[in-house]
Design a protein around this motif. Structure first.
Motif, PDB file in Angstrom:
ATOM      1  N   ILE A 130       0.843  -1.199   0.000  1.00  0.00           N
ATOM      2  CA  ILE A 130       0.000   0.000   0.000  1.00  0.00           C
ATOM      3  C   ILE A 130       0.877   1.247   0.000  1.00  0.00           C
ATOM      4  CG2 ILE A 130      -1.652   1.335   1.364  1.00  0.00           C
ATOM      5  CD1 ILE A 130      -2.736  -1.427   2.356  1.00  0.00           C
ATOM      6  N   LEU A 131       1.894   1.261   0.852  1.00  0.00           N
ATOM      7  CA  LEU A 131       2.789   2.409   0.923  1.00  0.00           C
ATOM      8  C   LEU A 131       3.537   2.606  -0.393  1.00  0.00           C
ATOM      9  CD1 LEU A 131       3.831   4.693   2.657  1.00  0.00           C
ATOM     10  CD2 LEU A 131       5.542   3.143   3.591  1.00  0.00           C
ATOM     11  N   ALA A 132       3.970   1.523  -1.008  1.00  0.00           N
ATOM     12  CA  ALA A 132       4.658   1.623  -2.302  1.00  0.00           C
ATOM     13  C   ALA A 132       3.748   2.244  -3.350  1.00  0.00           C
ATOM     14  CB  ALA A 132       5.126   0.242  -2.753  1.00  0.00           C
ATOM     15  N   THR A 133       2.473   1.889  -3.325  1.00  0.00           N
ATOM     16  CA  THR A 133       1.512   2.470  -4.261  1.00  0.00           C
ATOM     17  C   THR A 133       1.312   3.949  -3.973  1.00  0.00           C
ATOM     18  OG1 THR A 133       0.385   0.350  -4.522  1.00  0.00           O
ATOM     19  CG2 THR A 133      -0.857   2.316  -5.134  1.00  0.00           C
ATOM     20  N   LEU A 134       1.148   4.301  -2.699  1.00  0.00           N
ATOM     21  CA  LEU A 134       0.943   5.703  -2.328  1.00  0.00           C
ATOM     22  C   LEU A 134       2.113   6.584  -2.737  1.00  0.00           C
ATOM     23  CD1 LEU A 134      -0.674   5.376   1.223  1.00  0.00           C
ATOM     24  CD2 LEU A 134      -1.793   6.065  -0.911  1.00  0.00           C
ATOM     25  N   ARG A 135       3.312   6.029  -2.733  1.00  0.00           N
ATOM     26  CA  ARG A 135       4.503   6.808  -3.128  1.00  0.00           C
ATOM     27  C   ARG A 135       4.454   7.242  -4.585  1.00  0.00           C
ATOM     28  NH1 ARG A 135       7.815   2.459  -0.423  1.00  0.00           N
ATOM     29  NH2 ARG A 135       8.247   3.300   1.632  1.00  0.00           N
ATOM     30  N   HIS A 136       3.709   6.507  -5.420  1.00  0.00           N
ATOM     31  CA  HIS A 136       3.759   6.749  -6.857  1.00  0.00           C
ATOM     32  C   HIS A 136       2.491   7.349  -7.466  1.00  0.00           C
ATOM     33  CE1 HIS A 136       7.052   3.851  -6.210  1.00  0.00           C
ATOM     34  NE2 HIS A 136       7.648   4.654  -7.076  1.00  0.00           N
ATOM     35  N   VAL A 137       1.403   7.466  -6.696  1.00  0.00           N
ATOM     36  CA  VAL A 137       0.199   8.052  -7.286  1.00  0.00           C
ATOM     37  C   VAL A 137       0.415   9.540  -7.522  1.00  0.00           C
ATOM     38  CG1 VAL A 137      -1.393   6.334  -6.322  1.00  0.00           C
ATOM     39  CG2 VAL A 137      -0.962   8.445  -5.069  1.00  0.00           C
ATOM     40  N   ARG A 138      -0.215  10.043  -8.566  1.00  0.00           N
ATOM     41  CA  ARG A 138      -0.100  11.473  -8.894  1.00  0.00           C
ATOM     42  C   ARG A 138      -1.321  12.254  -8.451  1.00  0.00           C
ATOM     43  NH1 ARG A 138       0.798   9.112 -13.760  1.00  0.00           N
ATOM     44  NH2 ARG A 138      -1.006  10.179 -14.599  1.00  0.00           N
ATOM     45  N   ILE A 139      -2.392  11.577  -8.103  1.00  0.00           N
ATOM     46  CA  ILE A 139      -3.605  12.264  -7.667  1.00  0.00           C
ATOM     47  C   ILE A 139      -3.464  12.650  -6.196  1.00  0.00           C
ATOM     48  CG2 ILE A 139      -5.069  11.141  -9.390  1.00  0.00           C
ATOM     49  CD1 ILE A 139      -5.963   9.165  -7.244  1.00  0.00           C
ATOM     50  N   PRO A 140      -4.282  13.590  -5.717  1.00  0.00           N
ATOM     51  CA  PRO A 140      -4.181  14.016  -4.315  1.00  0.00           C
ATOM     52  C   PRO A 140      -4.405  12.859  -3.340  1.00  0.00           C
ATOM     53  CG  PRO A 140      -5.525  15.553  -5.563  1.00  0.00           C
ATOM     54  CD  PRO A 140      -5.275  14.369  -6.452  1.00  0.00           C
ATOM     55  N   ILE A 141      -3.651  12.884  -2.242  1.00  0.00           N
ATOM     56  CA  ILE A 141      -3.795  11.909  -1.162  1.00  0.00           C
ATOM     57  C   ILE A 141      -4.415  12.613   0.027  1.00  0.00           C
ATOM     58  CG2 ILE A 141      -2.573  10.421   0.471  1.00  0.00           C
ATOM     59  CD1 ILE A 141      -0.387  10.081  -1.665  1.00  0.00           C
ATOM     60  N   VAL A 142      -5.449  11.987   0.615  1.00  0.00           N
ATOM     61  CA  VAL A 142      -6.088  12.458   1.837  1.00  0.00           C
ATOM     62  C   VAL A 142      -5.730  11.455   2.924  1.00  0.00           C
ATOM     63  CG1 VAL A 142      -8.262  13.015   2.991  1.00  0.00           C
ATOM     64  CG2 VAL A 142      -7.993  13.476   0.531  1.00  0.00           C
ATOM     65  N   SER A 143      -4.905  11.863   3.893  1.00  0.00           N
ATOM     66  CA  SER A 143      -4.465  10.961   4.959  1.00  0.00           C
ATOM     67  C   SER A 143      -5.293  11.176   6.216  1.00  0.00           C
ATOM     68  CB  SER A 143      -2.991  11.189   5.283  1.00  0.00           C
ATOM     69  OG  SER A 143      -2.161  10.753   4.239  1.00  0.00           O
ATOM     70  N   LEU A 144      -5.661  10.061   6.861  1.00  0.00           N
ATOM     71  CA  LEU A 144      -6.396  10.117   8.118  1.00  0.00           C
ATOM     72  C   LEU A 144      -5.440   9.950   9.289  1.00  0.00           C
ATOM     73  CD1 LEU A 144      -9.611   8.055   7.365  1.00  0.00           C
ATOM     74  CD2 LEU A 144      -9.193  10.495   7.085  1.00  0.00           C
ATOM     75  N   ASP A 145      -5.467  10.891  10.186  1.00  0.00           N
ATOM     76  CA  ASP A 145      -4.762  10.920  11.460  1.00  0.00           C
ATOM     77  C   ASP A 145      -3.251  11.033  11.318  1.00  0.00           C
ATOM     78  OD1 ASP A 145      -5.357  11.253  14.136  1.00  0.00           O
ATOM     79  OD2 ASP A 145      -4.875   9.192  14.606  1.00  0.00           O
ATOM     80  N   VAL A 146      -2.566   9.986  10.883  1.00  0.00           N
ATOM     81  CA  VAL A 146      -1.120  10.014  10.662  1.00  0.00           C
ATOM     82  C   VAL A 146      -0.873   9.417   9.279  1.00  0.00           C
ATOM     83  CG1 VAL A 146       1.123   9.127  11.427  1.00  0.00           C
ATOM     84  CG2 VAL A 146      -0.606   9.758  13.128  1.00  0.00           C
ATOM     85  N   PRO A 147      -0.266  10.163   8.376  1.00  0.00           N
ATOM     86  CA  PRO A 147      -0.014   9.611   7.036  1.00  0.00           C
ATOM     87  C   PRO A 147       0.778   8.308   7.104  1.00  0.00           C
ATOM     88  CG  PRO A 147       0.379  11.975   7.053  1.00  0.00           C
ATOM     89  CD  PRO A 147       0.196  11.558   8.487  1.00  0.00           C
ATOM     90  N   SER A 148       0.422   7.363   6.270  1.00  0.00           N
ATOM     91  CA  SER A 148       1.105   6.071   6.252  1.00  0.00           C
ATOM     92  C   SER A 148       2.597   6.251   6.015  1.00  0.00           C
ATOM     93  CB  SER A 148       0.523   5.175   5.159  1.00  0.00           C
ATOM     94  OG  SER A 148      -0.791   4.811   5.490  1.00  0.00           O
ATOM     95  N   GLY A 149       3.384   5.523   6.807  1.00  0.00           N
ATOM     96  CA  GLY A 149       4.828   5.592   6.694  1.00  0.00           C
ATOM     97  C   GLY A 149       5.468   6.678   7.544  1.00  0.00           C
TER      98      GLY A 149
END
Length: 117
Positions: free
Chosen positions: A33-52
Motif C-alpha cells: 500500500i505504501l509503495a503504491t501511495l509513493r507513486h500516485v499522482r492524484i491528491p492523497i487524503v491521509s487520516l490521522d497520521v499519514p502512512s509511513g
C-alpha cells in the motif's frame, strides 16, 4: 495498479490506521500500500497520521498528502504536514480523554463534526 488509480480516481484516501509498526517494518499488506501511495499522482487524503510517518517526534515519511484529517486532536507529526488543507474530526471526544491527553476542544460551527485548521 498505480496507473489505474491515477486514471480512474480524483483522490485516494490513506486510511491505514494503527499500522505504523507494520509499515515501518515493511510487512505486507502495508508495504504494498505504501509503495503504491509513493507513486500516485492524484491528491492523497491521509487520516490521522499519514502512512509511513512516525506518529511521535520522528521524521515524516516519503508520501506527501495534500490533505490531513486529524482524528480527535492533531498529533505531533502534524507539525511536519506541508499539504494544502488540514482538518480536525472528532467533535465528541470524551472529557476523560481530554483530561488524560491535555486536549483542548475546538469550536465546531453548528452541528459540524469537522473543522478546518
Amino acid at each position: 495498479q498505480v496507473q489505474l488509480i491515477n486514471d480512474a480516481y480524483n483522490a485516494v484516501v490513506d486510511a491505514v490506521l494503527g499500522a505504523e509498526a507494520e509499515v515501518a517494518e515493511g510487512t505486507e499488506p502495508c508495504a504494498a500500500i505504501l509503495a503504491t501511495l509513493r507513486h500516485v499522482r492524484i491528491p492523497i487524503v491521509s487520516l490521522d497520521v499519514p502512512s509511513g510517518w512516525v506518529a511521535g517526534a520522528g521524521g515524516s515519511g516519503d508520501i506527501s498528502p495534500d490533505v490531513l484529517v486529524s482524528l480527535a486532536a492533531p498529533k505531533e507529526v502534524a507539525r511536519r504536514f506541508q499539504g494544502r488543507r488540514h482538518f480536525l474530526a472528532g467533535r465528541f471526544v470524551p472529557e476523560e480523554l481530554q483530561r488524560k491527553f491535555g486536549i483542548s476542544p475546538r469550536e465546531y460551527p453548528g452541528s459540524d463534526c469537522v473543522v478546518a485548521l
